[in-house]
Write an enzyme that holds these catalytic residues in place. Sequence first.
Site, PDB file in Angstrom:
ATOM      1  N   HIS A 128       0.845  -1.208   0.000  1.00 56.62           N
ATOM      2  CA  HIS A 128       0.000   0.000   0.000  1.00 56.62           C
ATOM      3  C   HIS A 128       0.881   1.260   0.000  1.00 56.62           C
ATOM      4  O   HIS A 128       0.591   2.211  -0.736  1.00 56.62           O
ATOM      5  CB  HIS A 128      -0.891   0.029   1.255  1.00 56.62           C
ATOM      6  CG  HIS A 128      -1.919  -1.068   1.341  1.00 56.62           C
ATOM      7  ND1 HIS A 128      -2.057  -1.869   2.441  1.00 56.62           N
ATOM      8  CD2 HIS A 128      -2.856  -1.482   0.450  1.00 56.62           C
ATOM      9  CE1 HIS A 128      -3.049  -2.727   2.245  1.00 56.62           C
ATOM     10  NE2 HIS A 128      -3.547  -2.523   1.035  1.00 56.62           N
ATOM     11  N   SER A 162      -2.763  -7.905   2.978  1.00 61.59           N
ATOM     12  CA  SER A 162      -2.975  -7.782   4.420  1.00 61.59           C
ATOM     13  C   SER A 162      -3.310  -9.149   5.013  1.00 61.59           C
ATOM     14  O   SER A 162      -2.877  -9.494   6.112  1.00 61.59           O
ATOM     15  CB  SER A 162      -4.128  -6.820   4.709  1.00 61.59           C
ATOM     16  OG  SER A 162      -3.856  -5.557   4.154  1.00 61.59           O
TER      17      SER A 162
HETATM   18  P1  ADP Z   1      -9.830  -3.909  -0.480  1.00 62.70           P
HETATM   19  O1  ADP Z   1     -10.529  -4.703   0.578  1.00 62.70           O
HETATM   20  O2  ADP Z   1     -10.620  -2.752  -0.987  1.00 62.70           O
HETATM   21  O3  ADP Z   1      -9.212  -4.710  -1.590  1.00 62.70           O
HETATM   22  P2  ADP Z   1      -7.161  -3.589   0.551  1.00 62.70           P
HETATM   23  O4  ADP Z   1      -6.774  -2.846   1.769  1.00 62.70           O
HETATM   24  O5  ADP Z   1      -6.909  -5.060   0.555  1.00 62.70           O
HETATM   25  O6  ADP Z   1      -8.668  -3.230   0.335  1.00 62.70           O
HETATM   26  O7  ADP Z   1      -6.452  -2.956  -0.706  1.00 62.70           O
HETATM   27  C1  ADP Z   1      -6.658  -1.647  -1.091  1.00 62.70           C
HETATM   28  C2  ADP Z   1      -6.110  -1.447  -2.488  1.00 62.70           C
HETATM   29  O8  ADP Z   1      -4.704  -1.659  -2.472  1.00 62.70           O
HETATM   30  C3  ADP Z   1      -6.664  -2.407  -3.537  1.00 62.70           C
HETATM   31  O9  ADP Z   1      -6.721  -1.726  -4.763  1.00 62.70           O
HETATM   32  C4  ADP Z   1      -5.640  -3.503  -3.592  1.00 62.70           C
HETATM   33  O10 ADP Z   1      -5.628  -4.130  -4.847  1.00 62.70           O
HETATM   34  C5  ADP Z   1      -4.379  -2.689  -3.378  1.00 62.70           C
HETATM   35  N1  ADP Z   1      -3.294  -3.493  -2.802  1.00 62.70           N
HETATM   36  C6  ADP Z   1      -3.316  -4.319  -1.738  1.00 62.70           C
HETATM   37  N2  ADP Z   1      -2.116  -4.884  -1.517  1.00 62.70           N
HETATM   38  C7  ADP Z   1      -1.302  -4.419  -2.494  1.00 62.70           C
HETATM   39  C8  ADP Z   1       0.053  -4.661  -2.856  1.00 62.70           C
HETATM   40  N3  ADP Z   1       0.832  -5.521  -2.198  1.00 62.70           N
HETATM   41  N4  ADP Z   1       0.538  -3.994  -3.927  1.00 62.70           N
HETATM   42  C9  ADP Z   1      -0.245  -3.162  -4.635  1.00 62.70           C
HETATM   43  N5  ADP Z   1      -1.518  -2.904  -4.366  1.00 62.70           N
HETATM   44  C10 ADP Z   1      -2.054  -3.532  -3.317  1.00 62.70           C
END
Ligand code: ADP
Length: 160
Positions: free
Chosen positions: A18, A129
């Site tokens: 993130h 996560s």
């Molecule tokens: P959600 O439940 O909306 O997917 P997340 O917190 O899991 O929320 O992720 C938020 C955003 O960040 C999403 O667009 C997800 O694809 C992106 N994301 C999560 N982990 C990574 C990562 N390791 N690299 C790039 N983008 C990520």
Amino acid sequence: MSKVAIYPGTFDPITNGHIDIITRSLRIFDEVIVAVAPSKKKEPFFTVAERIKLIEQSISKLKGARAASFDNLLMNYAEETGSIAVVRGLRAVSDFEYELQMALMNRRLNANIETVFMMPDQEYIFLSSTIVKEVLSFGGSVKGLVPQAVEKAINKKIYR
Ligand code: ADP
């Protein structure tokens, strides 16, 4: 006029993947609002307040980034905050179908706000996560995958 983007997600908790996306977004936008949604799952590991605190501790050096929470329709919140774009991270092909569906629905709700996809550094392609919480719950190390504040907070929750 300053260009504001919104980066929505669950952030339960924020990872270095993130952070990578936020850093890249700040090269394009003047301000990035990291917007925490309650959770799609029933029971998140961290409360919204805890997730915001961890994000704030992790982005303190990123000028232009700030954390907030929202529980209304994303596109309404984006409009309220004057955002011109929604930022989402794309890791593997597996992210694509869901993200495409969301982006098209969001465009239908408000065609003035673009969804912008960003790819993280290869190092974070398989990072989520969920996997971080799983590894930690079995006593594994996630060094280098999450900000230090997050590592400490998870350990405290698991082993207190
Ligand atoms: P959600 O439940 O909306 O997917 P997340 O917190 O899991 O929320 O992720 C938020 C955003 O960040 C999403 O667009 C997800 O694809 C992106 N994301 C999560 N982990 C990574 C990562 N390791 N690299 C790039 N983008 C990520």
